[in-house]
Design a protein around this motif. Structure first.
Motif, PDB file in Angstrom:
ATOM      1  N   VAL A   1      74.617   1.555  54.998  1.00  0.00           N
ATOM      2  CA  VAL A   1      73.889   0.922  53.905  1.00  0.00           C
ATOM      3  C   VAL A   1      73.171   1.975  53.068  1.00  0.00           C
ATOM      4  CG1 VAL A   1      72.212  -0.866  53.304  1.00  0.00           C
ATOM      5  CG2 VAL A   1      73.514  -1.057  55.437  1.00  0.00           C
ATOM      6  N   GLU A   2      73.259   1.820  51.743  1.00  0.00           N
ATOM      7  CA  GLU A   2      72.518   2.663  50.799  1.00  0.00           C
ATOM      8  C   GLU A   2      71.559   1.761  50.031  1.00  0.00           C
ATOM      9  OE1 GLU A   2      72.935   5.936  50.572  1.00  0.00           O
ATOM     10  OE2 GLU A   2      74.685   6.100  51.895  1.00  0.00           O
ATOM     11  N   VAL A   3      70.260   2.098  50.052  1.00  0.00           N
ATOM     12  CA  VAL A   3      69.272   1.236  49.402  1.00  0.00           C
ATOM     13  C   VAL A   3      68.231   2.079  48.666  1.00  0.00           C
ATOM     14  CG1 VAL A   3      69.513  -0.540  51.181  1.00  0.00           C
ATOM     15  CG2 VAL A   3      67.669   1.121  51.349  1.00  0.00           C
ATOM     16  N   ARG A   4      67.573   1.421  47.713  1.00  0.00           N
ATOM     17  CA  ARG A   4      66.344   1.931  47.110  1.00  0.00           C
ATOM     18  C   ARG A   4      65.271   0.890  47.340  1.00  0.00           C
ATOM     19  NH1 ARG A   4      69.402   3.873  42.215  1.00  0.00           N
ATOM     20  NH2 ARG A   4      69.024   1.802  41.384  1.00  0.00           N
ATOM     21  N   ALA A   5      64.067   1.344  47.680  1.00  0.00           N
ATOM     22  CA  ALA A   5      62.987   0.400  47.960  1.00  0.00           C
ATOM     23  C   ALA A   5      61.653   1.013  47.557  1.00  0.00           C
ATOM     24  CB  ALA A   5      62.968   0.035  49.450  1.00  0.00           C
ATOM     25  N   GLY A   6      60.687   0.150  47.322  1.00  0.00           N
ATOM     26  CA  GLY A   6      59.344   0.603  46.973  1.00  0.00           C
ATOM     27  C   GLY A   6      58.442  -0.585  46.734  1.00  0.00           C
ATOM     28  N   GLY A   7      57.304  -0.331  46.084  1.00  0.00           N
ATOM     29  CA  GLY A   7      56.365  -1.400  45.783  1.00  0.00           C
ATOM     30  C   GLY A   7      54.966  -1.101  46.274  1.00  0.00           C
ATOM     31  N   LEU A   8      54.070  -2.044  46.023  1.00  0.00           N
ATOM     32  CA  LEU A   8      52.665  -1.881  46.369  1.00  0.00           C
ATOM     33  C   LEU A   8      52.451  -1.711  47.865  1.00  0.00           C
ATOM     34  CD1 LEU A   8      49.763  -1.845  45.270  1.00  0.00           C
ATOM     35  CD2 LEU A   8      49.734  -4.347  45.518  1.00  0.00           C
ATOM     36  N   ALA A   9      53.279  -2.342  48.672  1.00  0.00           N
ATOM     37  CA  ALA A   9      53.144  -2.194  50.121  1.00  0.00           C
ATOM     38  C   ALA A   9      53.326  -0.744  50.551  1.00  0.00           C
ATOM     39  CB  ALA A   9      54.152  -3.086  50.839  1.00  0.00           C
ATOM     40  N   PHE A  10      54.101   0.020  49.788  1.00  0.00           N
ATOM     41  CA  PHE A  10      54.291   1.435  50.087  1.00  0.00           C
ATOM     42  C   PHE A  10      53.100   2.255  49.587  1.00  0.00           C
ATOM     43  CE2 PHE A  10      58.397  -0.297  50.647  1.00  0.00           C
ATOM     44  CZ  PHE A  10      59.192   0.601  51.358  1.00  0.00           C
ATOM     45  N   THR A  11      52.784   2.125  48.305  1.00  0.00           N
ATOM     46  CA  THR A  11      51.743   2.976  47.718  1.00  0.00           C
ATOM     47  C   THR A  11      50.366   2.694  48.316  1.00  0.00           C
ATOM     48  OG1 THR A  11      51.499   1.410  45.875  1.00  0.00           O
ATOM     49  CG2 THR A  11      53.003   3.265  45.560  1.00  0.00           C
TER      50      THR A  11
END
Length: 221
Positions: free
Chosen positions: A25-35
């Motif tokens: 699997v290749e994904v991009r992820a992020g968001g407020l939960a990360f920062t």
């Protein structure tokens, strides 16, 4: 036919994963939960997911050439490892390290690419509005023991509601799924966005987590 039967059929069939040894699997992820936990705003992940047990191996995890490995009982990043990684998480640790991130990304990705087959491990009850209430046993690493899964008229997953226990009991999320695509024997949503859920309603923001699946390559047994 039960709603779970419909969901399994819509995503490739009840036996779609039987002959699959791994999903690359290749994904991009992020968001407020990360920062909000001191992590990068967005990460790119390449992972081998075992669809039959909670096991994910990441390559180039945050750094070129570095491997991370997730299981329900242990997580490692490079030369560092941690037993019982879930016990550390929650409101007591507002800042996460890379082992915390590997655990979260590992169990979340394993859940996402194995749903709806993951629901066969749970006790499920049909609710009005084409919903399934799933209660997972303790051995299944997931967002919370009880979750609600929403399906459209064709049986495709459109949303799941849960409390993300690794962030805290306040973290009630509405997780919207879209852009379903076929990858070999399976069909899965390729875009996911999590926003707060208040009194059962999906809030327009902020975006707690966003995830885009760029590709899935099934490996046969």
């Amino acid at each position: 036919m039960t709603l779970l039967d419909e969901a399994l059929a819509a995503h490739g069939g009840a036996d779609a994963l039987d002959d699959v040894a791994q999903l690359r699997v290749e994904v991009r992820a992020g968001g407020l939960a990360f920062t909000s936990h001191g992590l990068p705003a967005q990460v790119a992940l390449s992972a081998a997911v075992d669809p039959h047990r909670p096991h994910v191996v990441f390559t180039d995890f945050l750094h070129l050439g570095r491997t991370a490995e997730f299981t329900a009982a242990r997580v490692s990043v490079g030369d560092e490892d941690r037993d019982d990684p879930r016990a550390r998480l929650g409101t007591k640790h507002p800042r996460w390290d890379e082992l915390d991130l590997a655990y979260f990304c590992g169990y979340a990705l394993w859940n996402y690419v194995t749903t709806p087959w993951l629901l066969t491990r749970a006790t499920v009850r049909e609710l009005p509005g084409r919903r399934l209430r799933a209660t997972f046993p303790p051995g299944v690493p997931t967002h919370s023991r009880v979750q609600t899964f929403h399906f459209d008229a064709g049986g495709l997953l459109t949303r799941l509601d849960y409390t993300a226990d690794v962030f805290g009991r306040w973290a009630r999320g509405a997780h919207v799924c879209a852009d379903h695509r076929r990858f070999g024997p399976i069909v899965t949503p390729t875009r996911r966005r999590v926003t707060p859920r208040v009194a059962g309603r999906v809030m327009p923001g902020p975006t707690l987590v966003h995830l885009e699946i760029l590709g899935i390559e099934p490996g046969r047994r």
